[in-house]
Design a protein around this motif. Structure first.
Motif, short mmCIF file in Angstrom:
data_model
loop_
_atom_site.label_atom_id
_atom_site.label_comp_id
_atom_site.label_asym_id
_atom_site.label_seq_id
_atom_site.Cartn_x
_atom_site.Cartn_y
_atom_site.Cartn_z
N SER A 61 -38.75 138.15 62.92
CA SER A 61 -38.21 136.98 62.21
C SER A 61 -37.86 135.87 63.19
CB SER A 61 -36.98 137.39 61.40
OG SER A 61 -37.30 138.36 60.42
N VAL A 62 -37.19 136.23 64.27
CA VAL A 62 -36.83 135.23 65.29
C VAL A 62 -38.10 134.68 65.94
CG1 VAL A 62 -35.63 134.85 67.48
CG2 VAL A 62 -34.59 136.29 65.72
N GLY A 63 -39.06 135.54 66.23
CA GLY A 63 -40.32 135.10 66.81
C GLY A 63 -41.07 134.14 65.91
N ALA A 64 -41.02 134.38 64.60
CA ALA A 64 -41.70 133.50 63.65
C ALA A 64 -41.08 132.11 63.66
CB ALA A 64 -41.63 134.10 62.24
N VAL A 65 -39.76 132.06 63.72
CA VAL A 65 -39.07 130.76 63.77
C VAL A 65 -39.41 130.04 65.08
CG1 VAL A 65 -36.82 129.62 63.86
CG2 VAL A 65 -37.20 131.51 62.25
N ARG A 66 -39.45 130.77 66.17
CA ARG A 66 -39.80 130.16 67.45
C ARG A 66 -41.20 129.56 67.41
NH1 ARG A 66 -41.85 130.18 72.58
NH2 ARG A 66 -40.37 130.19 74.34
N ASP A 67 -42.16 130.32 66.87
CA ASP A 67 -43.53 129.82 66.78
C ASP A 67 -43.63 128.60 65.87
OD1 ASP A 67 -45.08 131.19 68.58
OD2 ASP A 67 -45.82 132.66 67.15
N LEU A 68 -42.86 128.59 64.78
CA LEU A 68 -42.87 127.44 63.87
C LEU A 68 -42.35 126.19 64.58
CD1 LEU A 68 -43.26 126.29 61.01
CD2 LEU A 68 -40.89 126.97 60.52
N LEU A 69 -41.28 126.34 65.35
CA LEU A 69 -40.73 125.20 66.09
C LEU A 69 -41.73 124.71 67.14
CD1 LEU A 69 -37.03 126.40 66.58
CD2 LEU A 69 -37.89 124.67 64.97
N LYS A 70 -42.43 125.64 67.76
CA LYS A 70 -43.46 125.26 68.73
C LYS A 70 -44.58 124.49 68.04
CE LYS A 70 -46.77 127.27 71.99
NZ LYS A 70 -47.30 128.55 72.56
N LEU A 71 -44.99 124.94 66.86
CA LEU A 71 -46.04 124.25 66.11
C LEU A 71 -45.59 122.85 65.70
CD1 LEU A 71 -48.82 124.37 64.72
CD2 LEU A 71 -47.67 125.29 62.69
N ALA A 72 -44.33 122.74 65.26
CA ALA A 72 -43.80 121.42 64.90
C ALA A 72 -43.83 120.49 66.11
CB ALA A 72 -42.38 121.57 64.38
#
Length: 244
Positions: free
Chosen positions: A179-190
């Motif tokens: 879950s934390v990794g998914a949020v990190r990847d989303l922020l990176k994509l943004a």
């Protein structure tokens, strides 16, 4: 043959057993801290991020299979890049497969936390062990094979040798970390869409926008909605598991 039978018995036992336990606050805080340590510092994310990328690409692969597409292969790079090659006649299938990459770690993370909350961590481990074994046929490069084999070996070992309590905490920790990794990847994509636009060509949202005609920000909003919903639901379940 005896080892194979023992393994299969462990898989079946995972589906039939139920194990519930309240999680003490210090333990939960420790799990959250470990998830942050795995996902935030570059030194640890360099390795754990490979597993998150693996789940990301499996999201593409299984979404493609859901719509009848044929999966030719899956590759993972040491730089956390990934590529799935699939074919099919349906444009909907291509878009559906393209969408379920970034949300996949959050969805899997929520599913694992929900399994622990329901006392079905054994079933989650059995499903995960089987899925990881099946997923080996998709891999087409050395890095991907190493990540998949390591993940599969760990899952099979836990299934065979870990106690129900240990499986419970491992499944919970993995769910939180994903879950934390998914949020990190989303922020990176943004960040790619707002600050590092020279990397847009590798963005799933950009690729979906280019191939479907639906603007990239719509796809990015969809990723955000699913990941946020999974994160909020996961936090709610974690709160419910706390022991006083």
């Amino acid at each position: 043959m005896n080892l194979l039978q023992t393994w299969w018995d462990a898989v079946v036992r995972g589906f039939t057993q139920s194990y519930t336990t309240a999680v003490p606050l210090p333990v939960l805080l420790g799990i959250l801290a470990c998830a942050v340590i795995l996902s935030i510092p570059r030194a640890t994310w360099r390795w754990f991020g490979l597993y998150v990328t693996f789940v990301h690409e499996l999201g593409h692969a299984y979404a493609a299979l859901m719509t009848g597409r044929f999966v030719h292969g899956l590759r993972i790079g040491l730089d956390h890049s990934g590529r799935l090659v699939s074919s099919g006649r349906s444009s909907f299938g291509a878009a559906w497969s393209g969408f379920w990459g970034y949300p996949a770690p959050a969805v899997v993370g929520f599913g694992l936390i929900a399994a622990v909350s329901a006392g079905r961590s054994g079933a989650a481990m059995s499903v995960g062990a089987l899925v990881l074994l099946v997923s080996l046929v998709f891999l087409r490069n050395f890095t991907g094979i190493v990540v998949a084999v390591a993940s599969a070996v760990i899952a099979q070992a836990l299934l065979l040798f870990a106690t129900p309590a240990a499986i419970n905490y491992v499944v919970l920790a993995l769910g939180v970390a994903l879950s934390v990794g998914a949020v990190r990847d989303l922020l990176k994509l943004a960040g790619v869409h707002t600050k590092r636009r020279n990397r847009l060509a590798a963005s799933d949202a950009y690729i979906l926008g280019r191939t479907t005609g639906v603007p990239a920000f719509v796809w990015l909003s969809g990723f955000t909605a699913v990941i946020t919903a999974c994160a909020v639901a996961s936090l709610w379940l974690l709160w419910g598991m706390l022991s006083v």
